[in-house]
Motif scaffolding. Structure first.
Motif, PDB file in Angstrom:
ATOM      1  N   SER A 260      40.447  51.221  38.741  1.00  0.00           N
ATOM      2  CA  SER A 260      40.902  49.897  39.178  1.00  0.00           C
ATOM      3  C   SER A 260      40.211  49.431  40.456  1.00  0.00           C
ATOM      4  O   SER A 260      40.003  48.238  40.664  1.00  0.00           O
ATOM      5  CB  SER A 260      42.412  49.907  39.392  1.00  0.00           C
ATOM      6  OG  SER A 260      42.755  50.630  40.564  1.00  0.00           O
ATOM      7  N   ILE A 261      39.843  50.367  41.314  1.00  0.00           N
ATOM      8  CA  ILE A 261      39.201  50.019  42.584  1.00  0.00           C
ATOM      9  C   ILE A 261      37.694  49.865  42.425  1.00  0.00           C
ATOM     10  O   ILE A 261      37.081  48.950  42.983  1.00  0.00           O
ATOM     11  CB  ILE A 261      39.523  51.078  43.663  1.00  0.00           C
ATOM     12  CG1 ILE A 261      41.043  51.127  43.925  1.00  0.00           C
ATOM     13  CG2 ILE A 261      38.767  50.790  44.951  1.00  0.00           C
ATOM     14  CD1 ILE A 261      41.675  49.806  44.358  1.00  0.00           C
ATOM     15  N   HIS A 262      37.092  50.733  41.636  1.00  0.00           N
ATOM     16  CA  HIS A 262      35.625  50.739  41.511  1.00  0.00           C
ATOM     17  C   HIS A 262      35.114  49.880  40.359  1.00  0.00           C
ATOM     18  O   HIS A 262      33.984  49.400  40.398  1.00  0.00           O
ATOM     19  CB  HIS A 262      35.125  52.177  41.380  1.00  0.00           C
ATOM     20  CG  HIS A 262      35.406  53.005  42.596  1.00  0.00           C
ATOM     21  ND1 HIS A 262      34.703  52.858  43.778  1.00  0.00           N
ATOM     22  CD2 HIS A 262      36.344  53.960  42.832  1.00  0.00           C
ATOM     23  CE1 HIS A 262      35.182  53.704  44.675  1.00  0.00           C
ATOM     24  NE2 HIS A 262      36.175  54.381  44.130  1.00  0.00           N
ATOM     25  N   HIS A 263      35.952  49.673  39.342  1.00  0.00           N
ATOM     26  CA  HIS A 263      35.571  48.836  38.193  1.00  0.00           C
ATOM     27  C   HIS A 263      36.745  47.934  37.816  1.00  0.00           C
ATOM     28  O   HIS A 263      37.303  48.064  36.713  1.00  0.00           O
ATOM     29  CB  HIS A 263      35.153  49.711  37.006  1.00  0.00           C
ATOM     30  CG  HIS A 263      34.059  50.684  37.329  1.00  0.00           C
ATOM     31  ND1 HIS A 263      32.733  50.285  37.429  1.00  0.00           N
ATOM     32  CD2 HIS A 263      34.101  52.005  37.603  1.00  0.00           C
ATOM     33  CE1 HIS A 263      31.995  51.351  37.740  1.00  0.00           C
ATOM     34  NE2 HIS A 263      32.804  52.398  37.852  1.00  0.00           N
ATOM     35  N   PRO A 264      37.145  47.048  38.735  1.00  0.00           N
ATOM     36  CA  PRO A 264      38.372  46.275  38.506  1.00  0.00           C
ATOM     37  C   PRO A 264      38.324  45.396  37.253  1.00  0.00           C
ATOM     38  O   PRO A 264      39.341  45.249  36.570  1.00  0.00           O
ATOM     39  CB  PRO A 264      38.513  45.434  39.783  1.00  0.00           C
ATOM     40  CG  PRO A 264      37.161  45.444  40.422  1.00  0.00           C
ATOM     41  CD  PRO A 264      36.533  46.735  40.035  1.00  0.00           C
ATOM     42  N   GLU A 265      37.163  44.820  36.944  1.00  0.00           N
ATOM     43  CA  GLU A 265      37.102  43.925  35.784  1.00  0.00           C
ATOM     44  C   GLU A 265      37.343  44.694  34.487  1.00  0.00           C
ATOM     45  O   GLU A 265      38.096  44.249  33.616  1.00  0.00           O
ATOM     46  CB  GLU A 265      35.759  43.185  35.758  1.00  0.00           C
ATOM     47  CG  GLU A 265      35.539  42.340  37.007  1.00  0.00           C
ATOM     48  CD  GLU A 265      34.691  41.108  36.744  1.00  0.00           C
ATOM     49  OE1 GLU A 265      34.626  40.669  35.585  1.00  0.00           O
ATOM     50  OE2 GLU A 265      34.117  40.583  37.711  1.00  0.00           O
TER      51      GLU A 265
ATOM     52  N   TRP B 194      39.838  35.136  28.159  1.00  0.00           N
ATOM     53  CA  TRP B 194      39.193  34.722  29.400  1.00  0.00           C
ATOM     54  C   TRP B 194      37.669  34.757  29.304  1.00  0.00           C
ATOM     55  O   TRP B 194      37.091  35.490  28.507  1.00  0.00           O
ATOM     56  CB  TRP B 194      39.664  35.618  30.547  1.00  0.00           C
ATOM     57  CG  TRP B 194      39.530  37.076  30.232  1.00  0.00           C
ATOM     58  CD1 TRP B 194      38.448  37.873  30.440  1.00  0.00           C
ATOM     59  CD2 TRP B 194      40.508  37.907  29.593  1.00  0.00           C
ATOM     60  NE1 TRP B 194      38.687  39.148  29.994  1.00  0.00           N
ATOM     61  CE2 TRP B 194      39.938  39.208  29.467  1.00  0.00           C
ATOM     62  CE3 TRP B 194      41.809  37.700  29.130  1.00  0.00           C
ATOM     63  CZ2 TRP B 194      40.631  40.268  28.899  1.00  0.00           C
ATOM     64  CZ3 TRP B 194      42.499  38.753  28.558  1.00  0.00           C
ATOM     65  CH2 TRP B 194      41.915  40.024  28.446  1.00  0.00           C
ATOM     66  N   ASP B 195      37.021  33.955  30.152  1.00  0.00           N
ATOM     67  CA  ASP B 195      35.565  33.999  30.299  1.00  0.00           C
ATOM     68  C   ASP B 195      35.164  35.014  31.361  1.00  0.00           C
ATOM     69  O   ASP B 195      34.125  35.656  31.283  1.00  0.00           O
ATOM     70  CB  ASP B 195      35.028  32.619  30.695  1.00  0.00           C
ATOM     71  CG  ASP B 195      35.354  31.575  29.649  1.00  0.00           C
ATOM     72  OD1 ASP B 195      35.201  31.874  28.456  1.00  0.00           O
ATOM     73  OD2 ASP B 195      35.791  30.467  30.035  1.00  0.00           O
ATOM     74  N   LYS B 196      36.032  35.138  32.394  1.00  0.00           N
ATOM     75  CA  LYS B 196      35.736  36.040  33.512  1.00  0.00           C
ATOM     76  C   LYS B 196      37.056  36.638  33.994  1.00  0.00           C
ATOM     77  O   LYS B 196      38.036  35.903  34.170  1.00  0.00           O
ATOM     78  CB  LYS B 196      35.062  35.256  34.633  1.00  0.00           C
ATOM     79  CG  LYS B 196      34.523  36.126  35.752  1.00  0.00           C
ATOM     80  CD  LYS B 196      33.788  35.291  36.794  1.00  0.00           C
ATOM     81  CE  LYS B 196      33.176  36.189  37.865  1.00  0.00           C
ATOM     82  NZ  LYS B 196      32.539  35.409  38.941  1.00  0.00           N
ATOM     83  N   VAL B 197      37.084  37.958  34.209  1.00  0.00           N
ATOM     84  CA  VAL B 197      38.333  38.611  34.592  1.00  0.00           C
ATOM     85  C   VAL B 197      38.787  38.168  35.978  1.00  0.00           C
ATOM     86  O   VAL B 197      39.948  37.817  36.183  1.00  0.00           O
ATOM     87  CB  VAL B 197      38.199  40.151  34.540  1.00  0.00           C
ATOM     88  CG1 VAL B 197      39.439  40.826  35.125  1.00  0.00           C
ATOM     89  CG2 VAL B 197      37.978  40.605  33.116  1.00  0.00           C
ATOM     90  N   MET B 198      37.871  38.178  36.958  1.00  0.00           N
ATOM     91  CA  MET B 198      38.296  37.866  38.327  1.00  0.00           C
ATOM     92  C   MET B 198      37.170  37.248  39.134  1.00  0.00           C
ATOM     93  O   MET B 198      35.991  37.471  38.873  1.00  0.00           O
ATOM     94  CB  MET B 198      38.794  39.129  39.038  1.00  0.00           C
ATOM     95  CG  MET B 198      37.716  40.189  39.234  1.00  0.00           C
ATOM     96  SD  MET B 198      38.273  41.666  40.124  1.00  0.00           S
ATOM     97  CE  MET B 198      38.414  41.056  41.789  1.00  0.00           C
TER      98      MET B 198
END
Length: 641
Positions: A24-29, A45-49
């Motif tokens: 979750s910290i290193h690969h949040p998307e 979604w098109d983009k997670v964050m």
């Protein structure tokens, strides 16, 4: 195949926690895409964050389309239609409780949504709710979300002035209320308070009134309607409005360090994912659990962990109208046995008030159904933790001491029940997606364990507030500007030798009373409206039950205080003013009338000194020689309550 909880990522071991946290910290998307996948989306979604912490601009699941009530209700109908969704336990134990299945709750929400539609509520409109803790409050919140209206729940204990401030700030067009409410032995004329508030609210064109107690109330022609009359012939189905992921879901007003309450805005998709993920994992919820969060829906805990979190997870949630000590101090335990509650989530204030009652009030009940205990609103002290663990949980139920805020949308730091360490007076480890740091006063990070500093969050998470309503600059200044690149919590914290976090209280001018935050400026503004008062200063001090009490130092007009009887009259008058301006929940516990306040030569009130006096720590006041009038401090100490 019907949706089951197993499809949602669950942490089942300490190794699983560390693995999830690292991802979750290193690969949040990648992480949040997998967490969000099982929900019902109209469009993915098109983009997670996307995050810019410096400006306070954060988006999650950009481009996605959904409706949160389809995830709370519709998707459960096939597999859980006959499962209990909501149990309502009324204030009076002699009054019959109510149970609603997911199918019944879905129908009631659709009916209320149709009533809102018929009364002109459209997508994007703001709807304020000032209601008792009755099923119609939960139903109305979900009905707003179903048609895309932004709900703003106001705790039904705030004054008419406080309601008007919130209604006007949100420019609400509709207010939902009831005839009255019972809270313990008290009766509150809810509709009358709303009527008084709306005298100064020009945006409101409709008031929908739920008949709860059968009290006669004034109904203003052309504005006020009865819910039961409006709902008599409406359909039991209502299509869910398609919402954008970043459309606002609700506004919740919270006190800050300035006088005016600020409307914290949470958006739809990120809040949904965060409420569900934290609920499932912190409480380790199972399919047959009966879950009880004692919070009022007027506070964020009621939003996230009485309504949205449990319903998103397909759980059974208990809603309680009363108070812990009515009709006696065994009421909580009686309700737990009556409904076989397995997960119980309450506030340290409630626990401490019940500790003061004879132990027989707890020992008279079996409490065998319990398997998880939770604490929320403020740090729980060790004595209360052990009492809760031993006498309520019978030393077999893990205690999750949850730290989070209105602005975070959901739990940030906590033990996960039976999975991660649960240590008295420690919130514990951060949840996956939460990257806490300790900062020095200059904003540099403090590395390592066994350290203390200002608690900040370094990375965006799905439940982060999006803005403060109508004023993003206020959100930026409050939360993101103090330490650029971080969300500043306003709390101090300690990271112990094992990396567990302990919250050690506010570092700004906010007082946490029974888990409810009040800005000192907000209370001072109210006190200063009293005709006897020239100036005031408010601080928090340790309180055995509430956690923090409110201590007010007040300067009165010359000649107003002649003898002791004058003081008693003025103190009563000040309390009346605060109740009128904010509500009873903001009443000071102590009022000390003084002739002056400790000020610097530039006129700044030294609240640090006033706090020390209120706490009884007068031997460690520090250097007072730089004050405009150092003698004032001696006088205040001599007159301390």
């Amino acid at each position: 195949m019907p949706e089951t909880p197993a499809k949602h990522p669950r942490i089942r071991s300490i190794e699983g926690y560390h693995e999830a946290y690292h991802l979750s910290i290193h690969h949040p998307e990648e992480f949040w895409a997998s967490v969000a996948a099982p929900f019902t989306w109209r469009r993915k979604w098109d983009k997670v964050m996307s995050s810019d912490m410096a400006s306070g601009h954060n988006t999650w699941f950009e481009g996605a389309r959904l409706n949160i009530t389809e995830n709370c209700l519709d998707r459960h109908l096939a597999s859980r239609g006959n499962k209990l969704a909501l149990i309502y336990e009324p204030n009076d134990p002699k009054t019959r409780h109510l149970r609603l299945t997911y199918r019944e709750l879905h129908q009631e929400v659709c009916k209320f949504a149709n009533v809102l539609h018929n009364n002109g509520v459209e997508k994007g409109d703001r709807v304020c709710l000032y209601m008792p803790m009755i099923p119609q409050l939960a139903i109305a919140v979900l009905a707003c979300a179903r048609i895309g209206a932004v709900h703003s729940v106001i705790f039904a204990g705030f004054s008419a002035t406080a309601i008007a401030d919130r209604v006007n700030d949100a420019q609400a067009t509709v207010v939902l209320t009831a005839d009255g409410l019972n809270r313990g032995a008290k009766q509150i004329p809810v509709k009358r308070v709303v009527d008084e508030a709306l005298e100064t609210c020009s945006s409101v064109r409709r008031v929908i009134v739920v008949e709860h107690l059968g009290w006669p109330v004034h109904m203003e022609e052309g504005r006020d309607v009865w819910y039961h009359e409006e709902a008599a012939d409406v359909p039991k189905t209502c299509p869910a409005e398609e919402m954008d992921a970043e459309d606002p879901l609700f506004i919740l007003y919270t006190s800050g360090s300035t006088g005016k309450p600020k409307g914290v805005v949470h958006s739809t998709a990120g809040y949904m994912v965060w409420a569900d993920y934290t609920f499932r994992n912190v409480f380790q919820v199972e399919e047959n659990d009966v879950y009880w969060c004692t919070a009022d829906v007027g506070w964020v805990t009621g939003h996230s962990y009485l309504l949205y979190g449990p319903l998103l997870a397909g759980s059974t949630s208990l809603m309680f109208e009363g108070i812990p000590t009515y009709p006696d101090a065994g009421r909580f335990w009686e309700v737990i046995d009556k409904h076989s509650v397995s997960i119980f989530y309450t506030a340290p204030t409630a626990i401490r008030s019940l500790m003061a009652a004879p132990l027989d009030n707890v020992l008279s009940y079996s409490l065998d159904s319990l398997r998880v205990l939770g604490s929320v609103g403020e740090p729980i002290n060790e004595e209360a933790w052990y009492w809760y663990y031993q006498h309520v949980g019978k030393e077999r139920c893990p205690v999750v001491d949850t730290w989070w805020q209105t602005e975070t949308g959901g739990i940030m730091i906590s033990a996960m029940a039976g999975i991660t360490p649960s240590v008295p007076a420690r919130a514990g480890l951060p949840l996956p997606g939460v990257l806490p740091v300790l900062l020095n006063q200059d904003g540099s990070e403090i590395e390592g364990n066994d350290q203390e500093g200002y608690l900040a969050i370094k990375q965006s998470w799905p439940g982060i507030l999006r803005t403060t309503y109508g004023d993003h600059e206020r959100a930026r200044q409050t939360y993101f500007a103090p330490y650029p690149g971080y969300y500043f919590t306003g709390d101090g914290a300690r990271r112990d030798e094992n990396g567990l976090y302990r919250i050690i209280g506010r570092v700004d001018d906010v007082i946490n009373v029974s888990g409810h935050r009040f800005g000192t400026a907000e209370i001072e503004n109210a006190i200063n409206q009293n005709p006897h008062v020239v100036e005031s200063a408010v601080v928090g001090y340790p309180h055995d039950v509430k956690g923090q009490g409110i201590y007010a130092y007040v300067i009165c007009h010359e000649g107003a205080v002649g003898k002791e009887a004058d003081k008693v009259h003025i103190e009563a008058s000040i309390i009346e003013t605060i109740v009128a301006e904010i509500g009873k929940i903001a009443k000071p516990d102590k009022i000390q009338i003084v002739t002056g306040l400790p000020k610097t030569r530039s006129g700044k009130i030294m609240r640090r000194i006033l706090r020390k006096v209120a706490e009884g720590e007068t031997s460690s006041l520090g250097d007072t020689s730089t004050l405009l009038d150092p003698a004032v401090v001696d006088e205040i100490i001599a007159g301390k309550k």
